[in-house]
Write an enzyme that holds these catalytic residues in place. Structure first.
Site, PDB file in Angstrom:
ATOM      1  N   ASN A 387      37.315  38.923  40.654  1.00  0.00           N
ATOM      2  CA  ASN A 387      37.855  39.803  41.682  1.00  0.00           C
ATOM      3  C   ASN A 387      36.810  40.822  42.132  1.00  0.00           C
ATOM      4  OD1 ASN A 387      39.436  41.339  43.411  1.00  0.00           O
ATOM      5  ND2 ASN A 387      41.242  41.218  42.124  1.00  0.00           N
ATOM      6  N   ASP A 388      36.562  41.833  41.298  1.00  0.00           N
ATOM      7  CA  ASP A 388      35.671  42.923  41.720  1.00  0.00           C
ATOM      8  C   ASP A 388      34.263  42.429  42.051  1.00  0.00           C
ATOM      9  OD1 ASP A 388      37.707  44.785  41.296  1.00  0.00           O
ATOM     10  OD2 ASP A 388      37.196  44.939  39.168  1.00  0.00           O
ATOM     11  N   VAL A 389      33.803  41.373  41.381  1.00  0.00           N
ATOM     12  CA  VAL A 389      32.409  40.931  41.559  1.00  0.00           C
ATOM     13  C   VAL A 389      32.195  40.208  42.880  1.00  0.00           C
ATOM     14  CG1 VAL A 389      31.981  40.804  39.078  1.00  0.00           C
ATOM     15  CG2 VAL A 389      32.817  38.777  40.290  1.00  0.00           C
TER      16      VAL A 389
END
Length: 461
Positions: A387-389
């Site tokens: 997700n965040d990456v």
């Protein structure tokens, strides 16, 4: 120390270093671990003749081995891949705590006025070891969801932490310069434990890989200090290697996240700030979802697919399923590669280890710098549990908490397939605008189940 013992320690140190070098590559990491373990066995056997056991000491040592050996062996064998970060945090904390206790024991033996050569490393080991012990336990609790993964902050937190640090310095100076008595070094130990808790509480789940690496370095330094206290060459070498490598790894991971170490430790990363661009919820935004059959057709007729694994893949234990999917695609002539972000998962190398377990070829695992330019030519970026990456807000939203963090350029692929259980944000606690991109297709569900449906659909196509 006899010549034989000194040579044994020298051999152990050489094996530690050679094993560490082997850990630099997934291909040789297992062998490196085994080599370092052999070095540790040699160091332990060489130490036994130096010890002067009493009958009670022998009994306590045997009981300790009988308790610790099965716990370590069974725990390591049974731990799930998703729980490896917690296990590393727990074992690391035990190492720091042991170093602190050894230092306390040595000060008790030395009396009220130990020589500086003993007092200084003892104080260092007590402080650093106790911080590492308590901090590692908090990290374990956060990773195990016993505590919330979001930063725990309160007004005046930095002032409280600063006061704790000053009190520790004052006690340490008094202990070294004036007198070493339990009434001094026991409070020193307690304050170190409190500082360890206060140090990790305000750090969010997204930063836990960096924190664990730093605490690992702390433990190494505390162990090295214990080596000076005990006059043990093997402890000094092993602790220094752990401290140096942990420090370097911490720096590299901070750089990979595009943030300074100070920002990681004191920035309360992941705290949701109302009104900040890129953080506000995106309720009501439409997303496009697809069926396994639709997405399987898209994948099967692609020329190039880049798979982006994340923690969700580890939670679902879907590493074998994703390997099977890649095999099916390659049978159809599709080029498949894996994009590995340095902080994907919850510890360095988490995705590499996970995919290696499924026998994914090492040459298909591409680091961020190697793969980012290739997304432009990829027909599909298949994001599995990450997700965040891959959140473009890291590039485009200056107000976002992750702004500046290098990410995988999945948004540059011609199509993006996002496999998630729900629309919940990742560890950073912020929305991912890539989910709402018109070229993104969502496939909701457990990653392993979804991957198996894709495999079945591709076989049937």
């Amino acid at each position: 120390m006899t010549v034989a013992v000194a040579l044994a320690y020298l051999l152990a140190a050489a094996l530690f270093i050679f094993g560490l070098i082997q850990l630099s590559s997934p291909k040789s990491a297992r062998r490196g671990n085994q080599i370092a373990a052999v070095g540790m066995v040699i160091a332990l056997l060489a130490t036994i003749p130096l010890l002067h056991f009493t009958a009670a000491g022998i009994a306590i040592t045997i009981v300790g081995i009988l308790i610790g050996l099965p716990i370590g062996a069974v725990g390591a064998r049974r731990v799930k891949m998703t729980a490896i970060p917690q296990m590393v945090a727990l074992f690391n904390g035990v190492g720091g705590g042991a170093a602190a206790v050894v230092a306390v024991s040595e000060l008790l033996l030395q009396g009220s006025h130990p020589v500086f050569a003993i007092a200084f490393p003892s104080v260092f080991s007590i402080v650093i070891g106790s911080v590492s012990f308590a901090g590692s336990l908090v990290a374990f609790a956060k990773l195990q969801a016993l505590l919330t993964g979001t930063p725990i902050t309160y007004p005046g937190q930095q002032i409280v932490n600063g006061a704790l640090a000053l009190a520790i310095v004052a006690l340490a100076v008094y202990l070294i310069a004036v007198s070493s008595t339990p009434i001094i070094f026991v409070p020193l130990l307690v304050l170190g434990l409190v500082l360890g808790v206060a140090f990790v509480l305000p750090i969010g789940g997204a930063d836990m890989p960096v924190v664990i690496s730093l605490l690992n370095a702390f433990t190494g330094l505390a162990v090295a200090a214990s080596g000076f206290v005990l006059g043990n060459f093997a402890l000094i070498v092993a602790g220094t290697l752990v401290g140096a490598s942990g420090t370097l790894l911490t720096k590299l991971m901070s750089d990979a996240m595009g943030r300074s170490l100070g920002n990681v430790l004191f920035g309360a990363f992941g705290t949701v700030k109302a009104g900040v661009a890129g953080v506000a919820g995106a309720e009501g935004k439409p997303v496009r979802s697809g069926t396994p059959e639709d997405i399987a057709t898209l994948l099967a007729y692609s020329r190039k697919v880049i798979i982006v694994p994340g923690y969700g893949l580890a939670v679902a234990q879907g590493q074998h399923a994703v390997k099977e999917l890649a095999d099916e695609l390659e049978k159809r002539g599709v080029e498949v590669e894996y994009a590995i972000h340095p902080v994907a998962g919850r510890m360095p190398g988490h995705m590499n280890v996970l995919l290696a377990e499924a026998n994914v070829p090492y040459d298909q695992l591409k680091e961020m710098d190697q793969i980012n330019d290739e997304f432009k030519s990829a027909d599909v970026a298949l994001v599995v549990g990450a997700n965040d990456v891959v959140n473009p807000a890291a590039r485009s939203s200056p107000g976002s908490p992750i702004y500046g963090m290098p990410i995988l350029n999945a948004d540059e692929a011609k199509n993006v397939v996002f496999m998630k259980r729900s629309m919940r944000p990742g560890f950073a606690g912020i929305d991912n605008e890539l989910l709402y991109d018109p070229k993104t297709v969502m496939l909701f569900g457990d990653a392993k189940d979804s991957l198996m449906k894709l495999v079945a659909a591709i076989k049937a196509a």
